[in-house]
Design a protein around this motif. Structure first.
Motif, mmCIF file in Angstrom:
data_model
loop_
_atom_site.group_PDB
_atom_site.id
_atom_site.type_symbol
_atom_site.label_atom_id
_atom_site.label_comp_id
_atom_site.label_asym_id
_atom_site.label_seq_id
_atom_site.Cartn_x
_atom_site.Cartn_y
_atom_site.Cartn_z
ATOM 1 N N SER A 150 13.079 -53.406 40.216
ATOM 2 C CA SER A 150 12.495 -54.455 39.377
ATOM 3 C C SER A 150 13.401 -55.687 39.427
ATOM 4 O O SER A 150 14.547 -55.613 39.891
ATOM 5 C CB SER A 150 12.361 -53.965 37.935
ATOM 6 N N GLU A 151 12.907 -56.805 38.908
ATOM 7 C CA GLU A 151 13.717 -58.023 38.874
ATOM 8 C C GLU A 151 14.990 -57.827 38.064
ATOM 9 O O GLU A 151 16.062 -58.290 38.453
ATOM 10 C CB GLU A 151 12.902 -59.185 38.295
ATOM 11 N N ASP A 152 14.868 -57.116 36.940
ATOM 12 C CA ASP A 152 16.061 -56.845 36.121
ATOM 13 C C ASP A 152 17.060 -55.966 36.861
ATOM 14 O O ASP A 152 18.276 -56.194 36.788
ATOM 15 C CB ASP A 152 15.676 -56.180 34.794
ATOM 16 N N GLU A 153 16.565 -54.962 37.573
ATOM 17 C CA GLU A 153 17.458 -54.080 38.345
ATOM 18 C C GLU A 153 18.150 -54.858 39.461
ATOM 19 O O GLU A 153 19.331 -54.622 39.738
ATOM 20 C CB GLU A 153 16.668 -52.908 38.919
ATOM 21 N N ILE A 154 17.437 -55.783 40.077
ATOM 22 C CA ILE A 154 18.029 -56.607 41.139
ATOM 23 C C ILE A 154 19.130 -57.494 40.553
ATOM 24 O O ILE A 154 20.213 -57.613 41.143
ATOM 25 C CB ILE A 154 16.956 -57.446 41.854
ATOM 26 N N LYS A 155 18.874 -58.103 39.403
ATOM 27 C CA LYS A 155 19.892 -58.942 38.756
ATOM 28 C C LYS A 155 21.139 -58.127 38.431
ATOM 29 O O LYS A 155 22.262 -58.566 38.672
ATOM 30 C CB LYS A 155 19.334 -59.574 37.479
#
Length: 135
Positions: A97-102
């Motif tokens: 997810s975008e949060d996991e990537i961040k």
């Protein structure tokens, strides 16, 4: 401790050796099949970043994750330095997810900043000495 040395094999051409049996061909940009010293510096930086980030990436992406780390930066020939080296890590992050990537980006950058000896040395600068040794 691993010993490192280079031996001259021709005009502006050397072979680098390690006491562990590794070899690398080093020479001028106009010689095929060799790395220039500057290219080796860049490769050392990219490899160090990759090795430093291996554990957090394996944890989040699995043991078989694939990556390519590209490194570039033109030399300043007037001063004979690389004023900027840019690294780019290519990864398949489609499963995150975008949060996991961040979060992954933060963890990877911290790992590299903490344990990449090559990057830390380049950022800090280092004293280099030179001497002649009579054979």
């Amino acid at each position: 401790m691993t010993e490192l040395w280079v031996e001259r094999t021709g005009v502006r051409r050397y072979t680098g050796h390690s006491s562990r049996g590794a070899e690398v061909l080093v020479g001028s940009e106009d010689v095929d099949g060799v790395f220039t010293p500057g290219e080796l510096l860049k490769i050392a930086l990219a490899a160090c970043s990759g090795m430093s980030s291996d554990a957090p990436l394996r944890t989040r992406l699995g043991d078989d994750y694939q990556t390519t780390i590209r490194v570039s930066g033109p030399p300043d020939r007037e001063n004979e330095v690389y004023p900027l080296l840019q690294e780019s890590m290519e990864l398949d992050l489609s499963s995150l997810s975008e949060d996991e990537i961040k979060r992954l980006k933060i963890v990877v950058e911290r790992a590299i900043d903490k344990v990449c000896t090559v990057g830390r040395t380049l950022k800090a600068g280092t004293e280099v000495t030179f001497e002649f040794a009579d054979k």
